[in-house]
Design a protein around this motif. Sequence first.
Motif, PDB file in Angstrom:
ATOM      1  N   THR A 229       0.848  -1.182   0.000  1.00 13.43           N
ATOM      2  CA  THR A 229       0.000   0.000   0.000  1.00 13.43           C
ATOM      3  C   THR A 229       0.891   1.241   0.000  1.00 13.43           C
ATOM      4  OG1 THR A 229      -0.061   0.099   2.419  1.00 13.43           O
ATOM      5  CG2 THR A 229      -1.758  -1.228   1.319  1.00 13.43           C
ATOM      6  N   ALA A 230       0.300   2.417  -0.141  1.00 13.99           N
ATOM      7  CA  ALA A 230       1.091   3.651  -0.190  1.00 13.99           C
ATOM      8  C   ALA A 230       1.910   3.832   1.085  1.00 13.99           C
ATOM      9  CB  ALA A 230       0.162   4.851  -0.406  1.00 13.99           C
ATOM     10  N   ARG A 231       1.294   3.577   2.246  1.00 10.73           N
ATOM     11  CA  ARG A 231       2.011   3.768   3.511  1.00 10.73           C
ATOM     12  C   ARG A 231       3.121   2.739   3.679  1.00 10.73           C
ATOM     13  NH1 ARG A 231      -2.176   4.000   8.321  1.00 10.73           N
ATOM     14  NH2 ARG A 231      -2.914   2.163   7.213  1.00 10.73           N
ATOM     15  N   ARG A 232       2.845   1.477   3.317  1.00  9.17           N
ATOM     16  CA  ARG A 232       3.879   0.441   3.465  1.00  9.17           C
ATOM     17  C   ARG A 232       4.993   0.624   2.439  1.00  9.17           C
ATOM     18  NH1 ARG A 232       2.840  -3.636   6.918  1.00  9.17           N
ATOM     19  NH2 ARG A 232       4.073  -5.199   5.855  1.00  9.17           N
ATOM     20  N   LEU A 233       4.669   1.208   1.295  1.00  5.20           N
ATOM     21  CA  LEU A 233       5.700   1.525   0.306  1.00  5.20           C
ATOM     22  C   LEU A 233       6.694   2.530   0.885  1.00  5.20           C
ATOM     23  CD1 LEU A 233       6.823   1.567  -2.648  1.00  5.20           C
ATOM     24  CD2 LEU A 233       5.244   3.462  -3.063  1.00  5.20           C
ATOM     25  N   VAL A 234       6.179   3.625   1.450  1.00  2.08           N
ATOM     26  CA  VAL A 234       7.047   4.649   2.033  1.00  2.08           C
ATOM     27  C   VAL A 234       7.814   4.090   3.222  1.00  2.08           C
ATOM     28  CG1 VAL A 234       7.083   6.893   3.187  1.00  2.08           C
ATOM     29  CG2 VAL A 234       5.570   6.526   1.241  1.00  2.08           C
ATOM     30  N   GLY A 235       7.118   3.351   4.097  1.00  2.00           N
ATOM     31  CA  GLY A 235       7.773   2.793   5.277  1.00  2.00           C
ATOM     32  C   GLY A 235       8.869   1.806   4.931  1.00  2.00           C
ATOM     33  N   THR A 236       8.610   0.922   3.962  1.00  2.00           N
ATOM     34  CA  THR A 236       9.612  -0.064   3.548  1.00  2.00           C
ATOM     35  C   THR A 236      10.817   0.618   2.938  1.00  2.00           C
ATOM     36  OG1 THR A 236       7.863  -1.694   3.139  1.00  2.00           O
ATOM     37  CG2 THR A 236       9.992  -2.093   2.078  1.00  2.00           C
ATOM     38  N   ASP A 237      10.581   1.616   2.102  1.00  2.00           N
ATOM     39  CA  ASP A 237      11.671   2.342   1.455  1.00  2.00           C
ATOM     40  C   ASP A 237      12.538   3.070   2.483  1.00  2.00           C
ATOM     41  OD1 ASP A 237      13.101   3.211  -0.802  1.00  2.00           O
ATOM     42  OD2 ASP A 237      11.995   5.082  -0.880  1.00  2.00           O
ATOM     43  N   ILE A 238      11.898   3.715   3.471  1.00  2.00           N
ATOM     44  CA  ILE A 238      12.646   4.463   4.483  1.00  2.00           C
ATOM     45  C   ILE A 238      13.443   3.521   5.380  1.00  2.00           C
ATOM     46  CG2 ILE A 238      12.360   5.813   6.611  1.00  2.00           C
ATOM     47  CD1 ILE A 238      10.192   7.397   5.224  1.00  2.00           C
ATOM     48  N   VAL A 239      12.805   2.423   5.845  1.00  2.00           N
ATOM     49  CA  VAL A 239      13.491   1.484   6.743  1.00  2.00           C
ATOM     50  C   VAL A 239      14.696   0.858   6.050  1.00  2.00           C
ATOM     51  CG1 VAL A 239      13.235  -0.723   7.950  1.00  2.00           C
ATOM     52  CG2 VAL A 239      11.477   1.033   8.182  1.00  2.00           C
ATOM     53  N   HIS A 240      14.551   0.514   4.754  1.00  2.00           N
ATOM     54  CA  HIS A 240      15.694  -0.052   4.032  1.00  2.00           C
ATOM     55  C   HIS A 240      16.814   0.961   3.882  1.00  2.00           C
ATOM     56  CE1 HIS A 240      17.754  -0.479   0.029  1.00  2.00           C
ATOM     57  NE2 HIS A 240      18.204  -1.525   0.692  1.00  2.00           N
ATOM     58  N   ALA A 241      16.463   2.232   3.705  1.00  2.00           N
ATOM     59  CA  ALA A 241      17.488   3.259   3.475  1.00  2.00           C
ATOM     60  C   ALA A 241      18.332   3.530   4.721  1.00  2.00           C
ATOM     61  CB  ALA A 241      16.834   4.558   3.006  1.00  2.00           C
ATOM     62  N   ILE A 242      17.809   3.216   5.921  1.00  2.00           N
ATOM     63  CA  ILE A 242      18.534   3.540   7.159  1.00  2.00           C
ATOM     64  C   ILE A 242      19.880   2.812   7.244  1.00  2.00           C
ATOM     65  CG2 ILE A 242      18.489   3.369   9.677  1.00  2.00           C
ATOM     66  CD1 ILE A 242      15.450   3.880   9.503  1.00  2.00           C
ATOM     67  N   PRO A 243      19.927   1.462   7.176  1.00  2.00           N
ATOM     68  CA  PRO A 243      21.245   0.805   7.276  1.00  2.00           C
ATOM     69  C   PRO A 243      22.165   1.137   6.112  1.00  2.00           C
ATOM     70  CG  PRO A 243      19.557  -0.797   6.687  1.00  2.00           C
ATOM     71  CD  PRO A 243      18.846   0.471   7.057  1.00  2.00           C
ATOM     72  N   VAL A 244      21.595   1.350   4.925  1.00  2.00           N
ATOM     73  CA  VAL A 244      22.418   1.692   3.764  1.00  2.00           C
ATOM     74  C   VAL A 244      23.095   3.045   3.979  1.00  2.00           C
ATOM     75  CG1 VAL A 244      22.400   2.164   1.292  1.00  2.00           C
ATOM     76  CG2 VAL A 244      20.981   0.330   2.212  1.00  2.00           C
ATOM     77  N   ALA A 245      22.298   4.052   4.386  1.00  2.00           N
ATOM     78  CA  ALA A 245      22.852   5.391   4.608  1.00  2.00           C
ATOM     79  C   ALA A 245      23.814   5.391   5.795  1.00  2.00           C
ATOM     80  CB  ALA A 245      21.729   6.393   4.848  1.00  2.00           C
ATOM     81  N   LEU A 246      23.493   4.629   6.845  1.00  2.00           N
ATOM     82  CA  LEU A 246      24.338   4.603   8.035  1.00  2.00           C
ATOM     83  C   LEU A 246      25.693   3.964   7.747  1.00  2.00           C
ATOM     84  CD1 LEU A 246      24.525   5.261  11.035  1.00  2.00           C
ATOM     85  CD2 LEU A 246      23.535   3.010  11.511  1.00  2.00           C
TER      86      LEU A 246
END
Length: 259
Positions: free
Chosen positions: A182-199
């Motif tokens: 869904t739209a909310r899970r799309l944004v949430g999944t994208d943000i959560v994945h980006a955290i370890p990558v950016a860190l």
Amino acid sequence: MDWLSTLAGFLVGTIVGVTGVGGGSLMSPLLILLFGVAPATAVGTDLWFAAITKMAGGAVHHRQDNADWQIVKRLCWGSLPAVGLTLWWLWSHGQKAESGGLIVRTLGIALVLSAIATPFRGAIARRFARADGPLADTMLRWQPALTVAAGALLGMLITLTSVGAGALGATLLLMLYPFRLTARRLVGTDIVHAIPVALIGGIGHALIGNINLPLLGSLLLGSIPGVVLGARLTGYLSERVVAPALALVLLIVGVRLLL
């Protein structure tokens, strides 16, 4: 320069709060074009900027169960090794890549792709959602492997340019999971994945020496209230207006970096 960088952080934070994208896509070009920061330092500083701000957003999405952890794991299988390999390459060839303009050119290409993807995410999702028969069966069978490959592409782009999460990441996920997210899970999944990558990417850039801590502090000082304001403005601004405007800005900045 402190108040200008704080203002830049505020503006970018507001855009992120309204649209969910634009953080890495706008911050690195601003640091390079407006503040004259070296490309590698701009990317390293922006990665820490993204990691810290997305930790807060990711915590909220986790509490609201807006992240699909199976998809996050699949993405990480590709992205985290790609982050390590890209950091190793930057450590070995970073000075040559920066002086030769590779980082700036790659950043420009990533911005142009983000500009193209931003206003057409819905149309792309509908096109892949209509897939049926053999095409749908093939997509479902290759879905895990394609997700790992998408993660590897995003990990490389984010580490090299700090761009990739947001517009590109969301578009790839919509193509791979048109029904599941869904739209909310799309944004949430994208943000959560980006955290370890950016860190991890930020830690690697810091070890190489590609980070400006005073600048990072000034950016965060503006971005935190900007994100809050942007989130509050979402109910008043139409995405039909915001998304094309953001895409136009990304396109102009991307072309400017390529010329």
